[in-house]
Motif scaffolding. Structure first.
Motif, mmCIF file in Angstrom:
data_model
loop_
_atom_site.group_PDB
_atom_site.id
_atom_site.type_symbol
_atom_site.label_atom_id
_atom_site.label_comp_id
_atom_site.label_asym_id
_atom_site.label_seq_id
_atom_site.Cartn_x
_atom_site.Cartn_y
_atom_site.Cartn_z
ATOM 1 N N HIS A 35 0.963 -1.191 0.136
ATOM 2 C CA HIS A 35 -0.125 -0.119 0.015
ATOM 3 C C HIS A 35 0.689 1.328 -0.095
ATOM 4 N N PHE A 36 2.032 1.245 0.687
ATOM 5 C CA PHE A 36 2.606 2.328 0.919
ATOM 6 C C PHE A 36 3.933 2.436 0.145
ATOM 7 N N ASN A 37 4.230 3.067 -0.745
ATOM 8 C CA ASN A 37 5.205 3.048 -1.620
ATOM 9 C C ASN A 37 6.018 4.432 -1.894
ATOM 10 N N TYR A 38 7.284 4.423 -1.604
ATOM 11 C CA TYR A 38 7.950 5.961 -1.586
ATOM 12 C C TYR A 38 8.763 6.044 -2.720
ATOM 13 N N TYR A 271 9.413 9.806 -6.608
ATOM 14 C CA TYR A 271 9.597 9.690 -5.053
ATOM 15 C C TYR A 271 8.373 10.403 -4.548
ATOM 16 N N GLY A 272 7.822 9.987 -3.600
ATOM 17 C CA GLY A 272 6.586 10.609 -2.832
ATOM 18 C C GLY A 272 5.750 9.428 -2.194
ATOM 19 N N HIS A 304 9.514 0.449 -4.245
ATOM 20 C CA HIS A 304 10.150 0.310 -2.950
ATOM 21 C C HIS A 304 9.149 0.713 -1.844
ATOM 22 N N GLY A 305 8.579 -0.061 -1.031
ATOM 23 C CA GLY A 305 7.954 0.316 0.275
ATOM 24 C C GLY A 305 8.639 1.265 1.154
ATOM 25 N N PHE A 327 9.818 -4.835 -1.098
ATOM 26 C CA PHE A 327 9.839 -4.132 -2.586
ATOM 27 C C PHE A 327 9.445 -5.285 -3.437
ATOM 28 N N TYR A 328 9.184 -4.695 -4.690
ATOM 29 C CA TYR A 328 9.142 -5.765 -5.802
ATOM 30 C C TYR A 328 9.774 -5.124 -7.127
ATOM 31 N N SER A 329 10.270 -5.985 -8.082
ATOM 32 C CA SER A 329 10.694 -5.626 -9.293
ATOM 33 C C SER A 329 10.227 -6.310 -10.257
ATOM 34 N N LEU A 330 9.753 -5.596 -11.413
ATOM 35 C CA LEU A 330 8.984 -6.269 -12.348
ATOM 36 C C LEU A 330 9.583 -6.174 -13.816
ATOM 37 N N LEU A 331 10.000 -7.193 -14.390
ATOM 38 C CA LEU A 331 10.718 -7.348 -15.699
ATOM 39 C C LEU A 331 9.788 -7.607 -16.940
ATOM 40 N N MET A 332 9.599 -6.792 -17.662
ATOM 41 C CA MET A 332 8.586 -6.872 -18.577
ATOM 42 C C MET A 332 9.275 -6.877 -20.018
#
Length: 352
Positions: A35-38, A271-272, A304-305, A327-332
Motif C-alpha cells: 500500500h505505501f510506496n515511496y 519519489y513520494g 520500494h515500500g 519491494f518488488y521488481s517487475l521485468l517486462m
C-alpha cells in the motif's frame, strides 16, 4: 561482532513468471497489496528519452498531502470517516517516524487504522492490542489494529468512544502525516485539511540518460540469469554505482550479469507517497511502449515500500528487527511476458 553478522537472517525473495495475456495472472492483486510506496524506478534499455505517452503518465501522478503535527484522534473525526474513510478514498502514513523506536501510524485504504506503539504508549492508550511479532525477548512493542468501517466503530458507540478518548485524553499522539487520495477525492479533504498546517506535493521525477551502459541481454525465460545478481545490478544502476569492477576500484564488487552488451538507457525515478493505482498506470504505459515494433528490448520497474511503515505486504505487520525490505521488481518483455520478484525481510509475512 562477526558471529552476530553470520547469524543475520537472509531476506526473502519470491519469484513469479506469467504473461499479461494470461487471464489468471496475479499481477494486479500483487501490486495492490503493497500500500505505501515511496519510490518507483524505471529502466528502459536502448532508450535515450522518455516517450511522450510515458512522460504524460509520469507528470499526471496523484498528488499527496503532508499534514504537520496531526493529532491522530482526528482520523476518527465523524465527517472525515463518512466522507473519506468509509468511501475508501484515502490512505496515509506517519512521516519520519522510526518503526523500531517511535510510535508509527498507518491508515489503510480498506479503512483499517494500524498503530505500532511502544509499551508505555500502549498501556496509556488503554485499548485492546497484541504484542508485536518482532519483540526481542520481552514485549516492548504492541500493535493496535482498528477497522474504522466496522459497525462497532460507529461514532458514538462504546468502541469508538474508547479509542477516541485514549487518543485524545490519555496518549495525545501527534505526528507529521502523509495522506493520499484517489483521483478526484481531493475536494472531500479540504474541510479536514483546513484545520491544520498542511502542504500539497506532487511526486518528484528524476530522469537520467545513461550512455554506454553495460546491460544484460535478457530473454523472457531468464534461464541464464540469477535473479539475485540481476536485482543487485538493477540496484547498482539506480544508485549510479559502477559495475565495471575493475581492479583499481574498491567501490563495489557488483558486475553486470552475462551475457551482456553496451547500449544507452533511460533511468527514471519517482519519489513520494505513491498509490498502487498509479503504479498500475505506469505498468500499462510501459506495456504499450514494449509493443511498439521498433522496440526489441525489455524494461524493468522496481517499487520500494516505506522502510518504516508499520505494515508491509497484505497489510501485515512490518518487521523491525533487521532491515526494512519490502519491494518488488517487475521485468517486462516484448512478448508480453513478465517476471515479478517480490522481496521482504526474513521475519515479515511472505509476499503474495
Amino acid at each position: 561482532m562477526f558471529g552476530d553478522l553470520e547469524r543475520n537472517p537472509r531476506s526473502l525473495l519470491v519469484c513469479d513468471r506469467s504473461s499479461f495475456l494470461d487471464d489468471k495472472n496475479r499481477l494486479s492483486s500483487q501490486v495492490e497489496q503493497l500500500h505505501f510506496n515511496y519510490k518507483v524506478s524505471v529502466l528502459l534499455p536502448e532508450c535515450s528519452s522518455a516517450p511522450s505517452h510515458l512522460e504524460a503518465v509520469l507528470n499526471s501522478m496523484n498528488s499527496f498531502y503532508l499534514i504537520r503535527n496531526l493529532p491522530i484522534y482526528e482520523l476518527l473525526d465523524k465527517q472525515f470517516l463518512e466522507s473519506c474513510v468509509h468511501q475508501g478514498l484515502v490512505s496515509g502514513l506517519s512521516y519520519r517516524t522510526r518503526i523500531d523506536e517511535d510510535n508509527c501510524v498507518a491508515l489503510l485504504p480498506s479503512g483499517r487504522l494500524c498503530l505500532s506503539l511502544d509499551k508505555d504508549s500502549f498501556e496509556l492508550l488503554g485499548v485492546e492490542g497484541k504484542p508485536s511479532r518482532f519483540n526481542h525477548r520481552t514485549n516492548s512493542r504492541f500493535v493496535v489494529s482498528v477497522d474504522l468501517t466496522d459497525s462497532s466503530m460507529a461514532p458514538g458507540g462504546r468502541g469508538y468512544q474508547r479509542i477516541v478518548t485514549g487518543l485524545r485524553s490519555r496518549l495525545k499522539l501527534k505526528t507529521d502525516f502523509l495522506l493520499s487520495h484517489k483521483a478526484g477525492g481531493g475536494a472531500s479533504l479540504q474541510g479536514f485539511l483546513s484545520r491544520y498546517d498542511w502542504s500539497e506535493h506532487r511526486p518528484e521525477i528524476r530522469s537520467h540518460t545513461l550512455v554506454d551502459l553495460t546491460c544484460p541481454l535478457l530473454t523472457s525465460d531468464l534461464q541464464s540469469c540469477d535473479p539475485h545478481f540481476l536485482l543487485e545490478w538493477l540496484g547498482a544502476v539506480d544508485a549510479h554505482v559502477s559495475c565495471e569492477n575493475v581492479s583499481s576500484s574498491f567501490l563495489s564488487s557488483f558486475v553486470c550479469p552475462e551475457p551482456k552488451t553496451t547500449s544507452q538507457a533511460l533511468s527514471v525515478s519517482l519519489y513520494g507517497l505513491l498509490r498502487p493505482q498509479d503504479v498500475h498506470r505506469l505498468i500499462q504505459e510501459i506495456r504499450w511502449y514494449l509493443k511498439q515494433p521498433e522496440v526489441e528490448s525489455w524494461a524493468s520497474l522496481t517499487v520500494h515500500g516505506f522502510v518504516d511503515s508499520p505494515v508491509s505486504w497484505r497489510g501485515e505487520e512490518h518487521g523491525v528487527l533487521r532491515g526494512g525490505e519490502n519491494f518488488y521488481s517487475l521485468l517486462m518483455f516484448h512478448d508480453q511476458t513478465y517476471h515479478l520478484h517480490l522481496g521482504t525481510g526474513a521475519y515479515d509475512t511472505c509476499p503474495p
